[in-house]
Design a protein around this motif. Structure first.
Motif, short mmCIF file in Angstrom:
data_model
loop_
_atom_site.label_atom_id
_atom_site.label_comp_id
_atom_site.label_asym_id
_atom_site.label_seq_id
_atom_site.Cartn_x
_atom_site.Cartn_y
_atom_site.Cartn_z
N ALA A 130 0.86 -1.19 0.00
CA ALA A 130 0.00 0.00 0.00
C ALA A 130 0.89 1.24 0.00
N GLU A 131 1.54 1.47 -1.12
CA GLU A 131 2.53 2.55 -1.18
C GLU A 131 1.90 3.90 -0.89
N ASP A 132 0.68 4.12 -1.40
CA ASP A 132 0.04 5.42 -1.23
C ASP A 132 -0.36 5.68 0.22
N ALA A 133 -0.57 4.62 0.97
CA ALA A 133 -1.01 4.78 2.37
C ALA A 133 0.16 4.69 3.34
N SER A 134 1.35 4.48 2.83
CA SER A 134 2.51 4.26 3.69
C SER A 134 3.23 5.57 4.00
N PRO A 135 3.68 5.74 5.22
CA PRO A 135 4.48 6.93 5.52
C PRO A 135 5.94 6.77 5.08
N TRP A 136 6.29 5.58 4.68
CA TRP A 136 7.68 5.27 4.33
C TRP A 136 7.84 5.10 2.83
N ILE A 177 4.55 -7.34 8.00
CA ILE A 177 3.61 -6.53 7.21
C ILE A 177 2.88 -5.61 8.19
N VAL A 178 3.16 -4.33 8.07
CA VAL A 178 2.60 -3.35 9.01
C VAL A 178 1.38 -2.72 8.36
N THR A 179 0.27 -2.73 9.10
CA THR A 179 -0.93 -2.11 8.56
C THR A 179 -0.71 -0.58 8.48
N PRO A 180 -1.28 0.09 7.50
CA PRO A 180 -1.00 1.52 7.34
C PRO A 180 -1.27 2.35 8.59
N GLY A 181 -2.31 1.98 9.33
CA GLY A 181 -2.61 2.73 10.55
C GLY A 181 -1.49 2.64 11.56
N GLN A 182 -0.93 1.46 11.73
CA GLN A 182 0.18 1.31 12.67
C GLN A 182 1.44 1.95 12.12
N ALA A 183 1.64 1.85 10.81
CA ALA A 183 2.82 2.48 10.21
C ALA A 183 2.79 3.99 10.44
N LEU A 184 1.61 4.59 10.31
CA LEU A 184 1.51 6.04 10.53
C LEU A 184 1.83 6.39 11.98
N ARG A 185 1.33 5.59 12.90
CA ARG A 185 1.61 5.88 14.31
C ARG A 185 3.08 5.68 14.63
N LEU A 186 3.66 4.60 14.10
CA LEU A 186 5.09 4.38 14.31
C LEU A 186 5.91 5.52 13.71
N SER A 187 5.48 5.99 12.55
CA SER A 187 6.18 7.09 11.90
C SER A 187 6.10 8.35 12.75
N GLU A 188 4.93 8.60 13.30
CA GLU A 188 4.77 9.78 14.16
C GLU A 188 5.64 9.68 15.41
N GLU A 189 5.95 8.44 15.80
CA GLU A 189 6.80 8.24 16.98
C GLU A 189 8.28 8.17 16.60
N GLY A 190 8.57 8.50 15.36
CA GLY A 190 9.97 8.64 14.96
C GLY A 190 10.58 7.43 14.28
N ARG A 243 11.55 3.02 8.26
CA ARG A 243 11.74 1.58 8.07
C ARG A 243 13.05 1.11 8.68
N LYS A 244 14.11 1.89 8.48
CA LYS A 244 15.43 1.49 8.96
C LYS A 244 15.46 1.41 10.49
N ARG A 245 14.89 2.40 11.15
CA ARG A 245 14.91 2.37 12.61
C ARG A 245 14.06 1.21 13.13
N LEU A 246 12.97 0.94 12.44
CA LEU A 246 12.12 -0.18 12.86
C LEU A 246 12.84 -1.50 12.67
N GLN A 247 13.57 -1.63 11.57
CA GLN A 247 14.36 -2.85 11.35
C GLN A 247 15.37 -3.04 12.48
N GLU A 251 6.36 0.59 21.66
CA GLU A 251 6.78 -0.39 22.66
C GLU A 251 5.97 -1.69 22.58
N PRO A 252 4.63 -1.64 22.61
CA PRO A 252 3.91 -2.92 22.48
C PRO A 252 4.16 -3.60 21.13
N PHE A 253 4.33 -2.83 20.09
CA PHE A 253 4.60 -3.40 18.76
C PHE A 253 5.93 -4.17 18.79
#
Lengths: 201, 347
Positions: free
Chosen positions: B179-185, B251-264, B267-271, B224-226
């Motif tokens: 979902a490239e259009d819905a992804s913050p990354w 596979i991160v759902t777009p909603g969680q990806a957006l929240r993770l992105s807002e928390e800084g 993709r690299k930091r999450l890896q 943290e819970p993720f």
């Protein structure tokens, strides 16, 4: 055209088959018996846990009864950098540098059988007389893999009884002797009789 | 009209013909009549290249032509536009690091999971959102099914050769578009060095599909819970993944990806965070792991894969910030990517 020659007529509807032009090759087997007297023999083991006792039996019987120059156990998951294909290839080349012949084992799962056949065929290509050892459940896959994936339809294959992990000590001994007899012919009868009688050899 | 009537009359016999010869996945097929295959190839743009070799698929390991792939694609219900995705997927599965011969024959239930990026996702109408892994109106199911038929019919992995103890539903089909259009990354394929305008197909080997609900609420951080829950999954020692090898897929759902992105988290930091949290304390492995595996120990912890970059992160699924998915890997199979094929490849 790849599939055209295999088109078939059915009720005036021409349908196409979804398989490649070249049909699967059948494993034919071998009647070769390779003498290992005076040779360096590698036991090539993929690390299957239940196979350790079988490795021990191979080593002992080869030393005691086949007049081999040397036996060496290559446990793949200890010998190579990783299980990646390049590291497998390096391991096979290294074994081939040392060994004249090999017993390659153990096909007791799907991936293990594919690996065992691949390893045994690779050693043969390096000039090492090798045979693959698998358990009965995986015989059809081993035959298919040797004949098709490895293009070696006459490669030696030894099939042990099913449910190998439940085999008794005597069963392991019998399996080891059967395997070695299939690949390398009869061992020294005198030594075997002495061993059976408890005579130091 | 007579031709159509005749096909209807013979349909059950035709289905039986393929089923009895072990040429299907057990489900009904679209009968690949010569006419259908010709039309399919013509519409795909690959007709003049139908005899070209794609490669040899293990363990059958005999040359496969584009026409052979098309026959299986028709059987699966795929469309002409899907053929380039399938050819790219085969190309990727033949990467030696994917170890397709083991994937095809193992007693493990491993299934290829297929991920598509780039313009082809929109052009082919691939599902990227809710129920992207199925079922639904999108074409993911048919393309993924064609992958299975190709592996069975062209790779030889029929019921006598594929030794999966139980198998799993993902062996019927397992494909989605990112979902490239819905992804913050940035799109996944861009993170692997491809251009955004390239269409790319990625294959991984998936043992289990495990849903994760990161338990939190909208007032608390998601990270943290993720990380806790995905880290625990990556530490699962009851699998025959070869630790310190292969490619865990998240596979991160777009909603969680957006929240993770807002928390800084990009993709690299999450890896990097998942790699750290996925390390396995040695005391958690009293019996070791699968005997044939090898692993790397650093500071009394087993590494989950070689490097953080080996954790593959895609964004797909519904827009809510509830469910993400861990696609557990198997032995050392490493994910591979290849461009979607286009007829211009042969110009």
């Amino acid at each position: 055209m790849a599939a055209e020659t295999r088109r078939i007529e059915m009720s005036s509807v021409r349908v196409m088959l979804p398989t490649p032009k070249s049909a699967a090759v059948q494993w034919r087997g071998t009647t070769r018996t390779h003498s290992v007297a005076g040779e360096r023999v590698a036991i090539v083991n993929n690390g299957w846990g239940s196979g350790d006792d079988l490795v021990d039996a191979f080593e002992r019987i080869l030393r005691d009864e086949y007049d081999v120059a040397e036996v060496k156990h290559f446990r793949a998951n200890h010998e190579r950098k990783s299980a990646a294909p390049d590291d497998d290839a390096e391991l096979f080349a290294r074994i081939a540098d040392w060994a004249d012949s090999a017993v390659t084992m153990l096909g007791n799962c799907g991936g293990c059988t594919a690996w065992t056949c691949e390893a045994s065929a690779a050693l043969e290509r390096h000039g090492v007389a090798s045979g693959a050892v698998v358990t009965g459940l995986f015989r059809p896959l081993a035959e298919f893999a040797l004949a098709n994936q490895n293009k070696t339809p006459e490669h030696p294959l030894v099939v042990l009884e099913d449910r190998f992990e439940f085999a008794t000590e005597q069963g392991i001994e019998d399996s080891a002797r059967m395997t070695l007899r299939s690949l390398f012919g009869e061992g020294s009868a005198t030594s075997r009789e002495e061993s059976a009688a408890g005579v130091a050899v | 009209m007579a031709g159509s009537v005749l096909l209807d009359t013979d349909e059950l016999a035709l289905q039986a013909y393929y089923r009895e010869r072990d040429l299907t996945d057990g489900l009904p097929i679209i009968v690949p009549t010569e006419e259908r295959v010709d039309q399919f190839l013509e519409a795909s743009g690959f007709a003049e290249h139908r005899e070209r070799e794609v490669g040899s698929i293990p363990p059958l390991n005999t040359p496969v032509a584009i026409e052979d792939v098309a026959v299986n694609a028709v059987m699966a219900g795929a469309r002409p536009i899907d053929l380039g995705i399938l050819l790219g997927a085969i190309d990727a599965m033949l990467d030696p690091l994917y170890v397709l011969d083991k994937v095809q024959t193992t007693t493990n239930p491993v299934a290829p999971s297929v991920y598509v990026n780039g313009p082809i996702v929109r052009e082919a109408g691939l599902g990227t959102g809710s129920h992207a892994l199925g079922p639904g109106r999108h074409p993911n199911g048919a393309i993924g099914r064609a992958v299975r038929l190709i592996l069975r019919n062209l790779g030889g992995a029929n019921d006598d050769v594929d030794h999966a103890s139980l198998g799993q539903p993902a062996k019927y089909t397992c494909l989605l578009g990112e979902a490239e259009d819905a992804s913050p990354w940035e799109p996944y394929h861009v993170s692997r060095g491809y251009q955004a305008e390239e269409s790319v197909v990625t294959v991984a080997a998936t043992e289990n599909i495990i849903n994760v609900v990161a338990v939190t609420d909208r007032h608390k951080p998601m990270a943290e819970p993720f990380l806790l829950q995905f880290g625990r999954l990556m530490q699962d020692v009851g699998t025959n993944i070869y630790f310190s090898a292969g490619s865990p897929v998240v596979i991160v759902t777009p909603g969680q990806a957006l929240r993770l992105s807002e928390e800084g988290y990009d993709r690299k930091r999450l890896q990097e965070a998942l790699f750290d949290r996925g390390r396995i304390p040695l005391e958690h492995m009293p019996f070791g792991n699968y005997a044939l595996g090898q692993w790397t120990v650093v500071d009394d912890h087993v590494l989950p894969c070689p490097n953080p970059d080996d954790i593959r992160i895609f964004v797909a699924g519904g827009g809510e910030s509830l469910h993400s998915v861990y696609m557990q890997g198997v032995f050392l199979s490493t994910a591979a990517s290849r461009p979607v094929w286009h007829p211009s490849k042969f110009d």
